[in-house]
Design a protein around this motif. Structure first.
Motif, short mmCIF file in Angstrom:
data_model
loop_
_atom_site.label_atom_id
_atom_site.label_comp_id
_atom_site.label_asym_id
_atom_site.label_seq_id
_atom_site.Cartn_x
_atom_site.Cartn_y
_atom_site.Cartn_z
N HIS A 40 -15.58 -35.75 33.88
CA HIS A 40 -15.59 -34.38 34.37
C HIS A 40 -16.11 -33.39 33.34
O HIS A 40 -16.65 -32.34 33.68
N GLY A 41 -15.92 -33.68 32.06
CA GLY A 41 -16.40 -32.79 31.02
C GLY A 41 -17.92 -32.79 30.95
O GLY A 41 -18.57 -33.83 31.10
N VAL A 42 -18.51 -31.62 30.73
CA VAL A 42 -19.95 -31.52 30.47
C VAL A 42 -20.17 -32.01 29.03
O VAL A 42 -19.53 -31.52 28.10
N GLN A 43 -21.07 -32.97 28.85
CA GLN A 43 -21.24 -33.61 27.54
C GLN A 43 -22.53 -33.14 26.88
O GLN A 43 -23.61 -33.27 27.44
N ILE A 44 -22.38 -32.58 25.68
CA ILE A 44 -23.53 -32.13 24.91
C ILE A 44 -23.63 -33.01 23.67
O ILE A 44 -22.68 -33.11 22.90
N MET A 45 -24.77 -33.65 23.48
CA MET A 45 -24.98 -34.52 22.32
C MET A 45 -26.14 -34.01 21.49
O MET A 45 -27.22 -33.72 22.02
N THR A 46 -25.92 -33.89 20.19
CA THR A 46 -27.00 -33.57 19.26
C THR A 46 -26.97 -34.62 18.16
O THR A 46 -25.90 -35.08 17.76
N ALA A 47 -28.14 -35.01 17.68
CA ALA A 47 -28.20 -36.07 16.68
C ALA A 47 -29.40 -35.87 15.77
O ALA A 47 -30.33 -35.13 16.08
N THR A 48 -29.37 -36.56 14.64
CA THR A 48 -30.47 -36.46 13.67
C THR A 48 -31.66 -37.33 14.09
O THR A 48 -32.77 -37.15 13.61
N THR A 49 -31.41 -38.31 14.97
CA THR A 49 -32.48 -39.14 15.52
C THR A 49 -32.35 -39.14 17.04
O THR A 49 -31.30 -38.79 17.59
N THR A 64 -33.25 -35.53 20.70
CA THR A 64 -32.16 -35.32 19.75
C THR A 64 -31.09 -34.40 20.33
O THR A 64 -30.05 -34.20 19.70
N GLU A 65 -31.35 -33.84 21.51
CA GLU A 65 -30.40 -32.94 22.16
C GLU A 65 -30.37 -33.26 23.65
O GLU A 65 -31.37 -33.06 24.35
N VAL A 66 -29.23 -33.74 24.13
CA VAL A 66 -29.10 -34.15 25.52
C VAL A 66 -27.82 -33.55 26.10
O VAL A 66 -26.76 -33.59 25.46
N VAL A 67 -27.92 -33.01 27.32
CA VAL A 67 -26.75 -32.47 28.01
C VAL A 67 -26.56 -33.26 29.30
O VAL A 67 -27.47 -33.35 30.13
N VAL A 68 -25.37 -33.85 29.47
CA VAL A 68 -25.04 -34.60 30.67
C VAL A 68 -24.16 -33.73 31.56
O VAL A 68 -23.09 -33.29 31.12
N ALA A 102 -28.46 -28.17 32.81
CA ALA A 102 -28.83 -29.58 32.88
C ALA A 102 -29.26 -29.97 34.29
O ALA A 102 -30.22 -30.73 34.47
N VAL A 103 -28.56 -29.46 35.30
CA VAL A 103 -28.88 -29.78 36.68
C VAL A 103 -30.25 -29.24 37.08
O VAL A 103 -31.06 -29.92 37.72
N HIS A 104 -30.53 -28.01 36.67
CA HIS A 104 -31.75 -27.34 37.12
C HIS A 104 -32.95 -27.53 36.19
O HIS A 104 -34.09 -27.45 36.63
N GLY A 126 -21.39 -22.52 17.76
CA GLY A 126 -22.82 -22.29 17.94
C GLY A 126 -23.32 -22.76 19.30
O GLY A 126 -24.15 -22.11 19.93
N LEU A 127 -22.80 -23.91 19.76
CA LEU A 127 -23.18 -24.42 21.07
C LEU A 127 -22.73 -23.48 22.18
O LEU A 127 -23.48 -23.18 23.11
N ILE A 128 -21.50 -23.00 22.07
CA ILE A 128 -20.99 -22.09 23.09
C ILE A 128 -21.79 -20.79 23.08
O ILE A 128 -22.15 -20.25 24.14
N GLU A 129 -22.12 -20.29 21.91
CA GLU A 129 -22.93 -19.08 21.80
C GLU A 129 -24.33 -19.32 22.38
O GLU A 129 -24.91 -18.42 23.00
N HIS A 130 -24.85 -20.53 22.20
CA HIS A 130 -26.18 -20.85 22.74
C HIS A 130 -26.18 -20.78 24.27
O HIS A 130 -27.12 -20.23 24.87
N PHE A 131 -25.17 -21.34 24.88
CA PHE A 131 -25.14 -21.39 26.34
C PHE A 131 -24.62 -20.09 26.96
O PHE A 131 -24.93 -19.79 28.10
N VAL A 132 -23.82 -19.35 26.22
CA VAL A 132 -23.31 -18.07 26.72
C VAL A 132 -23.45 -17.03 25.61
O VAL A 132 -22.48 -16.77 24.88
#
Length: 255
Positions: A40-49, A64-68, A102-104, A126-132
């Motif tokens: 149920h949680g929206v998953q945000i992944m960031t990585a160096t590769t 390197t940045e994926v939102v599920v 992510a949906v749109h 920072g992620l929360i500030e990015h999305f809102v």
């Protein structure tokens, strides 16, 4: 919920540091491959590769940045040695924004997101500030007195068992509808979801103190350890083994 019927993957790789606050669960460390699952949680992944995530239609989302999005079946095909994984409550402002994007617009994010190499709480903020962008909640000093009273009462109520919004409203001197509106507006997530996140925080605190999973579940107001297991799987696609005493937790209850 795990749609494949098997384990979600090598949770033992999710070591290092973790943060839990109302509406947010975050890990930093290595990201391993997983079985197919949904949560149920929206998953945000960031990585160096680059990561590779497969959706239930066989589509590959690589970057390197994926939102599920919330409740979307998926699996991590290729993980990363160093990355950050953040689960956001989809009923929160930030979670809803990330889900809709992510949906749109697709699961792979092209804009630079806050990433690893920084304090985990800073990355989450920072992620929360990015999305809102801009303020997303009322400052603590401006909270309604009924909300302040509710926040003081809730830890004891949560530990004792089921929490009634009607009874809580009566104790803080407002109507149930008024409390529900104020809570969502000023805390950022609905009362019923806040209660669930609070139970998870209590369970982790008790595991960290040495309780076994059954004792921790009962102490946090879950019916039993199976209830706690179902909750963590439904919200994050993870088993309660993520509550390991070997993880360094930041249990931020301020919201």
């Amino acid at each position: 919920m795990n749609r494949s019927g098997g384990d979600v993957g090598p949770e033992s790789r999710w070591g290092g540091s973790a943060l839990l606050r109302p509406g947010v669960l975050a890990f930093t460390g290595s990201i391993g491959p997983t079985d197919a699952h949904a949560h149920h949680g929206v998953q945000i992944m960031t990585a160096t590769t680059s990561l590779t995530v497969l959706d239930d239609h066989g589509g590959r989302h690589r970057g390197t940045e994926v939102v599920v999005p919330a409740d979307a079946p998926h699996r991590v095909e290729i993980g990363a040695q160093e990355g950050t994984v953040v689960f956001l409550e989809p009923e929160s402002v930030a979670g809803r924004s990330a889900h809709l994007r992510a949906v749109h617009c697709g699961w792979t994010v092209t804009a630079a997101l806050p990433s690893t190499g920084r304090r985990l709480a800073t990355v989450v903020d920072g992620l929360i500030e990015h999305f809102v962008p801009g303020p997303t909640s009322v400052e603590v000093s401006q909270r309604h007195p009924a909300i302040e009273d509710a926040l003081r009462l809730l830890p004891g109520l949560v530990a004792a068992g089921p929490v009634s919004g009607t009874q809580l409203a009566a104790r803080v001197g407002v109507s149930t509808s008024r409390l529900t509106h104020l809570f969502t507006e000023q805390i950022g997530i609905p009362l019923r979801r806040y209660v669930l996140w609070s139970r998870l925080r209590m369970a982790i605190t008790r595991v960290q103190a040495g309780d076994d999973l059954t004792s921790a579940a009962h102490g946090a107001g879950f019916a039993d350890s199976a209830h706690l297991t179902r909750t963590t799987r439904e919200m994050f696609g993870l088993a309660p083994s993520v509550l390991s005493r070997h993880v360094s937790w930041d249990l931020d209850s301020t919201g």
